[in-house]
Design a protein around this motif. Sequence first.
Motif, PDB file in Angstrom:
ATOM      1  N   ILE A  66       0.890  -1.151  -0.013  1.00 57.50           N
ATOM      2  CA  ILE A  66      -0.027  -0.033  -0.068  1.00 57.50           C
ATOM      3  C   ILE A  66       0.706   1.252   0.108  1.00 57.50           C
ATOM      4  N   PRO A  67       1.860   1.313   0.960  1.00 55.30           N
ATOM      5  CA  PRO A  67       2.805   2.580   0.657  1.00 55.30           C
ATOM      6  C   PRO A  67       3.405   3.043  -0.795  1.00 55.30           C
ATOM      7  N   ILE A  68       3.831   1.667  -1.356  1.00 48.21           N
ATOM      8  CA  ILE A  68       4.277   1.992  -2.757  1.00 48.21           C
ATOM      9  C   ILE A  68       3.174   2.419  -3.686  1.00 48.21           C
ATOM     10  N   ILE A  69       1.751   1.722  -3.634  1.00 45.93           N
ATOM     11  CA  ILE A  69       0.919   2.110  -4.372  1.00 45.93           C
ATOM     12  C   ILE A  69       0.451   3.554  -4.106  1.00 45.93           C
ATOM     13  N   ILE A  70       0.571   4.058  -2.889  1.00 45.70           N
ATOM     14  CA  ILE A  70       0.028   5.502  -2.561  1.00 45.70           C
ATOM     15  C   ILE A  70       0.949   6.333  -3.089  1.00 45.70           C
ATOM     16  N   GLY A  71       2.297   5.886  -2.950  1.00 48.57           N
ATOM     17  CA  GLY A  71       3.520   6.832  -3.574  1.00 48.57           C
ATOM     18  C   GLY A  71       3.239   6.970  -4.925  1.00 48.57           C
ATOM     19  N   LEU A  72       2.957   6.034  -5.771  1.00 48.86           N
ATOM     20  CA  LEU A  72       2.904   5.974  -7.111  1.00 48.86           C
ATOM     21  C   LEU A  72       1.344   6.649  -7.422  1.00 48.86           C
ATOM     22  N   ARG A  73       0.719   6.750  -6.735  1.00 48.13           N
ATOM     23  CA  ARG A  73      -0.833   7.532  -7.147  1.00 48.13           C
ATOM     24  C   ARG A  73      -0.381   8.930  -6.818  1.00 48.13           C
ATOM     25  N   ASN A  74       0.340   9.374  -5.835  1.00 44.89           N
ATOM     26  CA  ASN A  74       0.896  10.647  -5.678  1.00 44.89           C
ATOM     27  C   ASN A  74       1.490  11.112  -6.755  1.00 44.89           C
ATOM     28  N   LYS A  75       2.498  10.251  -7.225  1.00 44.44           N
ATOM     29  CA  LYS A  75       3.405  10.821  -8.333  1.00 44.44           C
ATOM     30  C   LYS A  75       2.602  11.060  -9.658  1.00 44.44           C
ATOM     31  N   THR A  76       1.617  10.006  -9.974  1.00 44.76           N
ATOM     32  CA  THR A  76       1.229   9.952 -11.313  1.00 44.76           C
ATOM     33  C   THR A  76      -0.177  10.505 -11.325  1.00 44.76           C
ATOM     34  N   GLY A  77      -0.898  10.574 -10.414  1.00 44.98           N
ATOM     35  CA  GLY A  77      -2.348  10.824 -10.110  1.00 44.98           C
ATOM     36  C   GLY A  77      -3.448   9.926 -10.226  1.00 44.98           C
ATOM     37  N   HIS A  78      -2.895   8.761 -10.937  1.00 43.41           N
ATOM     38  CA  HIS A  78      -3.879   7.788 -11.246  1.00 43.41           C
ATOM     39  C   HIS A  78      -3.108   6.287 -11.607  1.00 43.41           C
ATOM     40  N   ILE A  79      -3.799   5.467 -11.046  1.00 46.72           N
ATOM     41  CA  ILE A  79      -3.475   4.017 -11.172  1.00 46.72           C
ATOM     42  C   ILE A  79      -4.440   3.166 -11.918  1.00 46.72           C
ATOM     43  N   GLN A  80      -4.141   2.531 -12.946  1.00 48.22           N
ATOM     44  CA  GLN A  80      -5.045   1.783 -13.808  1.00 48.22           C
ATOM     45  C   GLN A  80      -5.056   0.531 -13.030  1.00 48.22           C
ATOM     46  N   SER A  81      -6.168   0.642 -12.213  1.00 50.10           N
ATOM     47  CA  SER A  81      -6.494  -0.782 -11.423  1.00 50.10           C
ATOM     48  C   SER A  81      -7.084  -1.981 -12.307  1.00 50.10           C
ATOM     49  N   GLU A  82      -7.928  -1.634 -13.298  1.00 51.13           N
ATOM     50  CA  GLU A  82      -8.714  -2.737 -13.948  1.00 51.13           C
ATOM     51  C   GLU A  82      -7.504  -3.241 -14.938  1.00 51.13           C
ATOM     52  N   LYS A  83      -6.704  -2.503 -15.482  1.00 45.07           N
ATOM     53  CA  LYS A  83      -5.640  -3.123 -16.476  1.00 45.07           C
ATOM     54  C   LYS A  83      -4.528  -3.887 -15.766  1.00 45.07           C
ATOM     55  N   ALA A  84      -4.073  -3.194 -14.613  1.00 47.48           N
ATOM     56  CA  ALA A  84      -2.919  -3.868 -13.951  1.00 47.48           C
ATOM     57  C   ALA A  84      -3.597  -5.207 -13.272  1.00 47.48           C
ATOM     58  N   SER A  85      -4.829  -5.379 -12.844  1.00 42.24           N
ATOM     59  CA  SER A  85      -5.431  -6.644 -12.321  1.00 42.24           C
ATOM     60  C   SER A  85      -5.393  -7.535 -13.286  1.00 42.24           C
ATOM     61  N   ILE A  86      -6.033  -7.002 -14.490  1.00 41.43           N
ATOM     62  CA  ILE A  86      -6.114  -8.130 -15.648  1.00 41.43           C
ATOM     63  C   ILE A  86      -4.887  -8.742 -16.085  1.00 41.43           C
ATOM     64  N   VAL A  87      -3.790  -7.972 -16.333  1.00 42.41           N
ATOM     65  CA  VAL A  87      -2.422  -8.265 -16.699  1.00 42.41           C
ATOM     66  C   VAL A  87      -1.728  -9.143 -15.655  1.00 42.41           C
ATOM     67  N   ALA A  88      -1.752  -8.808 -14.305  1.00 44.17           N
ATOM     68  CA  ALA A  88      -1.390  -9.839 -13.536  1.00 44.17           C
ATOM     69  C   ALA A  88      -2.079 -11.317 -13.495  1.00 44.17           C
ATOM     70  N   ALA A  89      -3.272 -11.119 -13.693  1.00 43.34           N
ATOM     71  CA  ALA A  89      -4.220 -12.511 -13.578  1.00 43.34           C
ATOM     72  C   ALA A  89      -3.753 -13.285 -14.780  1.00 43.34           C
ATOM     73  N   CYS A  90      -3.504 -12.808 -15.983  1.00 44.68           N
ATOM     74  CA  CYS A  90      -3.235 -13.284 -17.309  1.00 44.68           C
ATOM     75  C   CYS A  90      -1.459 -13.957 -17.246  1.00 44.68           C
ATOM     76  N   LEU A  91      -1.004 -13.171 -16.599  1.00 46.87           N
ATOM     77  CA  LEU A  91       0.678 -13.622 -16.469  1.00 46.87           C
ATOM     78  C   LEU A  91       0.724 -14.744 -15.389  1.00 46.87           C
ATOM     79  N   MET A  92      -0.073 -14.692 -14.600  1.00 52.60           N
ATOM     80  CA  MET A  92      -0.236 -15.636 -13.387  1.00 52.60           C
ATOM     81  C   MET A  92      -0.511 -16.896 -13.957  1.00 52.60           C
ATOM     82  N   VAL A  93      -1.976 -16.943 -14.759  1.00 60.49           N
ATOM     83  CA  VAL A  93      -2.384 -18.238 -15.349  1.00 60.49           C
ATOM     84  C   VAL A  93      -1.479 -18.964 -16.254  1.00 60.49           C
TER      85      VAL A  93
END
Length: 195
Positions: free
Chosen positions: A27-54
């Motif tokens: 969470i601290p890294i995620i918050i740091g990224l959100r503060n730096k860039t203003g937005h995190i692509q939650s849907e895209k990141a989750s889908i790509v991670a799931a595809c990589l894992m499967v």
Amino acid sequence: MTFNFNVREIATATMVLFAVIDILGSIPIIIGLRNKTGHIQSEKASIVAACLMVAFLFLGEEILKLIGIDVNSFAVAGAFIIFFLAIEMILGITLYKDDEPESASVVPIAFPLIAGAGTLTSLLSLRSEYAVENIIVAIILNIIFVYLVLKSSVRIEKILGKNGVSVIRKVFGVILLAIAVKLFAANINGLMGGL
């Protein structure tokens, strides 16, 4: 084609992946990224991670065969990685740390934050113990949780506080340590038998 869904296997695999992914600890890294860039692509990141894992769950073993490593060897190596991750979580030390990602694109969030080396190693280690369909259910459950955490990371940090996140990390560190020992014990015989 028969499916062997097993609640105990799903629960254990879910706990292993939850502890290894350690999205609450990130969470601290995620918050740091959100503060730096203003937005995190939650849907895209989750889908790509799931595809990589499967994908790694199905192709990982073939990749290992290609380079001449059997699943038992990989599972024992995975047990060591999980062991060291657990030690990091329990003692609050950093044995190895990637450079902090520069932006909140798919690459730093989906890989290596969610589907990192520890997660991929754990998937193959789990595959040597559990049915594939149970691991896939565990992946889906974890990705749903990851998505919810990414969406509400600021709120979660406020609710839990630093101490809350620290306690959760330590509890899952102990669980992870026990799982590492179990994985090692289950696969070392197969490895020694092959020598």
